[in-house]
Design a protein around this motif. Structure first.
Motif, PDB file in Angstrom:
ATOM      1  N   ARG A  49      15.705  -2.799 -24.711  1.00 48.29           N
ATOM      2  CA  ARG A  49      15.775  -1.611 -25.565  1.00 48.29           C
ATOM      3  C   ARG A  49      15.420  -0.418 -24.689  1.00 48.29           C
ATOM      4  NH1 ARG A  49      12.398  -1.909 -30.655  1.00 48.29           N
ATOM      5  NH2 ARG A  49      14.074  -3.300 -31.234  1.00 48.29           N
ATOM      6  N   ASP A  50      16.441   0.410 -24.446  1.00 45.82           N
ATOM      7  CA  ASP A  50      16.209   1.575 -23.599  1.00 45.82           C
ATOM      8  C   ASP A  50      15.738   2.705 -24.513  1.00 45.82           C
ATOM      9  OD1 ASP A  50      16.268   3.714 -21.916  1.00 45.82           O
ATOM     10  OD2 ASP A  50      18.175   3.184 -20.977  1.00 45.82           O
ATOM     11  N   TYR A  51      14.496   3.147 -24.331  1.00 50.20           N
ATOM     12  CA  TYR A  51      13.964   4.202 -25.189  1.00 50.20           C
ATOM     13  C   TYR A  51      14.523   5.577 -24.814  1.00 50.20           C
ATOM     14  CZ  TYR A  51      10.535   0.794 -26.829  1.00 50.20           C
ATOM     15  OH  TYR A  51       9.936  -0.301 -27.380  1.00 50.20           O
ATOM     16  N   GLN A  52      15.310   5.603 -23.741  1.00 52.37           N
ATOM     17  CA  GLN A  52      15.857   6.884 -23.253  1.00 52.37           C
ATOM     18  C   GLN A  52      14.726   7.877 -22.995  1.00 52.37           C
ATOM     19  OE1 GLN A  52      19.124   7.234 -22.718  1.00 52.37           O
ATOM     20  NE2 GLN A  52      19.797   5.353 -23.687  1.00 52.37           N
ATOM     21  N   GLN A  53      13.605   7.343 -22.560  1.00 48.64           N
ATOM     22  CA  GLN A  53      12.427   8.176 -22.303  1.00 48.64           C
ATOM     23  C   GLN A  53      11.896   7.871 -20.909  1.00 48.64           C
ATOM     24  OE1 GLN A  53       9.662   7.084 -25.285  1.00 48.64           O
ATOM     25  NE2 GLN A  53      10.706   8.176 -26.916  1.00 48.64           N
ATOM     26  N   THR A  54      11.144   8.817 -20.405  1.00 48.01           N
ATOM     27  CA  THR A  54      10.511   8.656 -19.100  1.00 48.01           C
ATOM     28  C   THR A  54       9.030   8.977 -19.247  1.00 48.01           C
ATOM     29  OG1 THR A  54      12.538   9.278 -17.952  1.00 48.01           O
ATOM     30  CG2 THR A  54      10.503   9.553 -16.709  1.00 48.01           C
ATOM     31  N   ALA A  55       8.187   8.185 -18.600  1.00 47.24           N
ATOM     32  CA  ALA A  55       6.761   8.523 -18.563  1.00 47.24           C
ATOM     33  C   ALA A  55       6.505   9.264 -17.258  1.00 47.24           C
ATOM     34  CB  ALA A  55       5.914   7.264 -18.619  1.00 47.24           C
ATOM     35  N   ILE A  56       6.015  10.498 -17.381  1.00 45.46           N
ATOM     36  CA  ILE A  56       5.620  11.245 -16.176  1.00 45.46           C
ATOM     37  C   ILE A  56       4.158  10.906 -15.913  1.00 45.46           C
ATOM     38  CG2 ILE A  56       5.287  13.515 -15.140  1.00 45.46           C
ATOM     39  CD1 ILE A  56       7.551  14.572 -16.783  1.00 45.46           C
ATOM     40  N   VAL A  57       3.905  10.405 -14.714  1.00 44.90           N
ATOM     41  CA  VAL A  57       2.548   9.977 -14.377  1.00 44.90           C
ATOM     42  C   VAL A  57       2.029  10.846 -13.236  1.00 44.90           C
ATOM     43  CG1 VAL A  57       1.159   8.040 -13.535  1.00 44.90           C
ATOM     44  CG2 VAL A  57       3.053   7.613 -15.080  1.00 44.90           C
ATOM     45  N   THR A  58       0.839  11.372 -13.395  1.00 43.92           N
ATOM     46  CA  THR A  58       0.216  12.155 -12.334  1.00 43.92           C
ATOM     47  C   THR A  58      -1.301  12.183 -12.543  1.00 43.92           C
ATOM     48  OG1 THR A  58       0.350  14.255 -11.132  1.00 43.92           O
ATOM     49  CG2 THR A  58       0.453  14.420 -13.507  1.00 43.92           C
ATOM     50  N   GLU A  59      -1.990  12.954 -11.734  1.00 44.23           N
ATOM     51  CA  GLU A  59      -3.440  13.109 -11.914  1.00 44.23           C
ATOM     52  C   GLU A  59      -3.777  14.591 -11.982  1.00 44.23           C
ATOM     53  OE1 GLU A  59      -4.659   9.122  -9.392  1.00 44.23           O
ATOM     54  OE2 GLU A  59      -5.283  11.076  -8.633  1.00 44.23           O
ATOM     55  N   VAL A  60      -4.805  14.916 -12.754  1.00 44.56           N
ATOM     56  CA  VAL A  60      -5.249  16.320 -12.795  1.00 44.56           C
ATOM     57  C   VAL A  60      -6.754  16.400 -12.587  1.00 44.56           C
ATOM     58  CG1 VAL A  60      -3.429  17.267 -14.280  1.00 44.56           C
ATOM     59  CG2 VAL A  60      -5.444  16.240 -15.343  1.00 44.56           C
ATOM     60  N   ALA A  61      -7.158  17.491 -11.922  1.00 41.80           N
ATOM     61  CA  ALA A  61      -8.589  17.815 -11.831  1.00 41.80           C
ATOM     62  C   ALA A  61      -8.885  18.697 -13.035  1.00 41.80           C
ATOM     63  CB  ALA A  61      -8.861  18.559 -10.533  1.00 41.80           C
TER      64      ALA A  61
ATOM     65  N   LEU B  19       0.823  -1.218   0.000  1.00 40.21           N
ATOM     66  CA  LEU B  19       0.000   0.000   0.000  1.00 40.21           C
ATOM     67  C   LEU B  19       0.857   1.269   0.000  1.00 40.21           C
ATOM     68  CD1 LEU B  19      -2.881  -1.037   2.430  1.00 40.21           C
ATOM     69  CD2 LEU B  19      -2.984  -0.775  -0.050  1.00 40.21           C
ATOM     70  N   ALA B  20       2.090   1.138   0.527  1.00 43.38           N
ATOM     71  CA  ALA B  20       2.962   2.327   0.604  1.00 43.38           C
ATOM     72  C   ALA B  20       3.650   2.629  -0.731  1.00 43.38           C
ATOM     73  CB  ALA B  20       4.018   2.098   1.686  1.00 43.38           C
ATOM     74  N   LEU B  21       3.543   1.720  -1.701  1.00 41.68           N
ATOM     75  CA  LEU B  21       4.237   1.955  -2.975  1.00 41.68           C
ATOM     76  C   LEU B  21       3.501   2.998  -3.816  1.00 41.68           C
ATOM     77  CD1 LEU B  21       5.175  -1.653  -4.216  1.00 41.68           C
ATOM     78  CD2 LEU B  21       6.665   0.044  -3.132  1.00 41.68           C
ATOM     79  N   ALA B  22       4.237   4.037  -4.208  1.00 45.82           N
ATOM     80  CA  ALA B  22       3.611   5.095  -5.016  1.00 45.82           C
ATOM     81  C   ALA B  22       3.160   4.556  -6.374  1.00 45.82           C
ATOM     82  CB  ALA B  22       4.600   6.234  -5.206  1.00 45.82           C
ATOM     83  N   ALA B  23       3.840   3.516  -6.858  1.00 39.71           N
ATOM     84  CA  ALA B  23       3.494   2.972  -8.187  1.00 39.71           C
ATOM     85  C   ALA B  23       2.056   2.480  -8.255  1.00 39.71           C
ATOM     86  CB  ALA B  23       4.452   1.847  -8.550  1.00 39.71           C
ATOM     87  N   GLY B  24       1.480   2.191  -7.096  1.00 38.47           N
ATOM     88  CA  GLY B  24       0.086   1.722  -7.066  1.00 38.47           C
ATOM     89  C   GLY B  24      -0.896   2.770  -7.571  1.00 38.47           C
ATOM     90  N   ASP B  25      -0.457   4.028  -7.621  1.00 38.18           N
ATOM     91  CA  ASP B  25      -1.340   5.110  -8.083  1.00 38.18           C
ATOM     92  C   ASP B  25      -1.506   5.143  -9.594  1.00 38.18           C
ATOM     93  OD1 ASP B  25      -1.624   6.003  -5.519  1.00 38.18           O
ATOM     94  OD2 ASP B  25      -0.012   7.482  -5.654  1.00 38.18           O
ATOM     95  N   ARG B  26      -0.690   4.376 -10.325  1.00 37.95           N
ATOM     96  CA  ARG B  26      -0.793   4.474 -11.791  1.00 37.95           C
ATOM     97  C   ARG B  26      -2.158   3.958 -12.255  1.00 37.95           C
ATOM     98  NH1 ARG B  26       1.524  -0.169 -10.477  1.00 37.95           N
ATOM     99  NH2 ARG B  26       1.249  -2.037 -11.771  1.00 37.95           N
ATOM    100  N   ALA B  27      -2.642   4.580 -13.315  1.00 35.69           N
ATOM    101  CA  ALA B  27      -3.942   4.141 -13.838  1.00 35.69           C
ATOM    102  C   ALA B  27      -3.698   3.095 -14.913  1.00 35.69           C
ATOM    103  CB  ALA B  27      -4.676   5.321 -14.441  1.00 35.69           C
TER     104      ALA B  27
END
Ligand SMILES: Cc1cc2nc3c(=O)[nH]c(=O)nc-3n(C[C@H](O)[C@H](O)[C@H](O)COP(=O)(O)OP(=O)(O)OC[C@H]3O[C@@H](n4cnc5c(N)ncnc54)[C@H](O)[C@@H]3O)c2cc1C
Length: 396
Positions: A182-194, A42-50
């Motif tokens: 295969r490293d895409y050299q990219q990052t996915a920024i994940v968040t939520e917006v109202a 439950l403490a893992l932030a990754a659990g917030d991903r949709a």
């Protein structure tokens, strides 16, 4: 040789847990080794991903008896809106045109993880938790697995071990199975917006100069954001203040949903395509992220992993009906052959999406823009897109 289990599943997460649930009505003696306690999970932030779930995935979860309980917390995708920032092309898909209620569903990963974990408690299967696999040795009739649980070391035997222990799979490492990365050299920024405007059951995919930006409906006025970009751009944007980040996001997304406000922390996920070189070893199978970790831009990882688990459960049930050894190499080889196509297609599809859409190289950007315009005017192509979105669940 006496065995503790017929089947030992390493990893009781989304995919391993689903496999255990799919086998609950079989006579198999199933053990599950899970590293995390509920509190740690439950403490893992990754659990917030949709998670965007394809229609096929929802049907499988329904058969497992868990969809009914989480459906109220999921948001149906009734419309998909694809656009290109700064260009004219856009396309829209509507569930109604297909005569269906939804093209897919969106759910917060933790909601599904919680439900699966809860259901695992009620199974006859033995849950060895918190515990980690630290050793593994396959013999002619069984695999012996050494597990560390607190200060104790347990030796467990099983006819078949299924590794569902995620992208950093210990089982895969113990078997010394190499990975193609295969490293895409990219990052996915994940968040939520109202959002100011009602999201109206719409999933948005927008191709911005930084990279593809997906807004998935979580509530009537709340979306999950997945914005993929070069590592360096992501690092910069992640270190911006909330207000600067929101301003950048608003500029990139536009005002399709009115004014947006940040509603959760931002997290960065480095993007790689990781594929184990082998799906099976003596009496061991790799499924889910332990086998393949793919770019989330296409929202395919769990959908694919769940198909691994569902197909395996089906094959194991058939095998049991004939009272045959579930860890036999020939059986595992047949399973591997049968899963190759889905895996290769999904990886190819995701990879093509990234190549086509994570670019601002002008000819390609124009081509994709033309494709979006053509798609909107050309019903057969739209139907094909909708079929993919429903059956395979990519975020488009
Ligand atoms: C930002 C982001 C967005 C995504 N969006 C989507 C989407 O929209 N749709 C989609 O289908 N997929 C999506 N995915 C992919 C999806 O999250 C994964 O495919 C899915 O979580 C894989 O499930 P898994 O059970 O194989 O692995 P995991 O979820 O990693 O579970 C592994 C389990 O094994 C346990 N474990 C690990 N090591 C050990 C050990 N040594 N011993 C015992 N237990 C162990 C862990 O505690 C965990 O419970 C996304 C991923 C990311 C990062």
């Amino acid at each position: 040789m006496s065995r503790d289990f017929d089947l030992l599943i390493v990893g009781g997460g989304l995919v391993g847990g689903s496999l255990a649930l799919a086998l609950r009505d079989t006579p198999l003696r199933v053990g599950i080794v899970e590293a995390l306690t509920e509190t740690q999970r439950l403490a893992l932030a990754a659990g917030d991903r949709a998670l965007a779930l394809a229609r096929g995935t929802v049907q499988i979860l329904d058969r497992l008896g868990i969809w009914q309980d989480v459906a109220g917390k999921a948001m149906p995708i009734r419309h998909i809106h694809v656009s290109d920032r700064g260009r004219f092309g856009k396309t829209r898909l509507h569930a109604g045109e297909k005569g269906i209620d939804a093209l897919g569903q969106v759910i917060v990963a933790r909601t599904l993880e919680d439900r699966i974990a809860q259901e695992l408690q009620g199974l006859d299967a033995e849950l060895v938790c918190p515990a980690r696999v630290i050793g593994l040795k396959a013999g002619p009739e069984a695999v012996c697995v050494t597990v560390k649980k607190g200060d104790e070391c347990l030796n467990l035997t099983a006819s078949l071990v299924v590794a569902a222990d995620g992208g950093n799979s210990t089982v895969r490492k113990l078997l010394e199975i190499e990975q193609k990365v295969r490293d895409y050299q990219q990052t996915a920024i994940v968040t939520e917006v109202a959002t100011e405007a009602d999201v109206n059951f719409t999933a948005y995919e927008r191709f911005t100069s930084a990279g593809p930006l997906a807004l998935l409906p979580l509530e009537r006025r709340k979306c999950s954001v997945v914005w993929t970009m070069e590592n360096q751009d992501a690092d910069e944007l992640l270190s911006e203040s909330d207000s600067n980040f929101t301003a950048n996001l608003q500029t990139a997304f536009g005002y399709w949903l009115g004014k947006i406000q940040l509603a959760s922390k931002r997290q960065g996920f480095p993007l790689k395509l990781i594929r184990a070189e082998k799906m099976a070893d003596d009496r061991v199978l790799l499924i889910g992220n332990a086998m393949h970790q793919i770019h989330p831009v296409a929202g395919q990882g769990f959908n694919l992993g769940l198909r691994d688990a569902a197909f395996l459960a089906e094959q194991l049930s058939t095998r049991l009906a004939f009272n045959e050894d579930i860890g036999e190499n020939a059986f595992l080889a047949r399973y591997v052959r049968a899963r190759q196509r889905d895996l290769a297609n999904t990886i190819h599809f995701t990879d093509s999406l990234i190549r086509a859409f994570c670019t601002d190289f002008p000819p390609l950007a124009l081509a994709r823009n033309a494709a979006l315009v053509a798609l909107d005017c050309f019903p057969p192509a739209k139907r094909l897109l909708a079929r993919h979105a429903m059956g395979y669940g990519f975020r488009l």
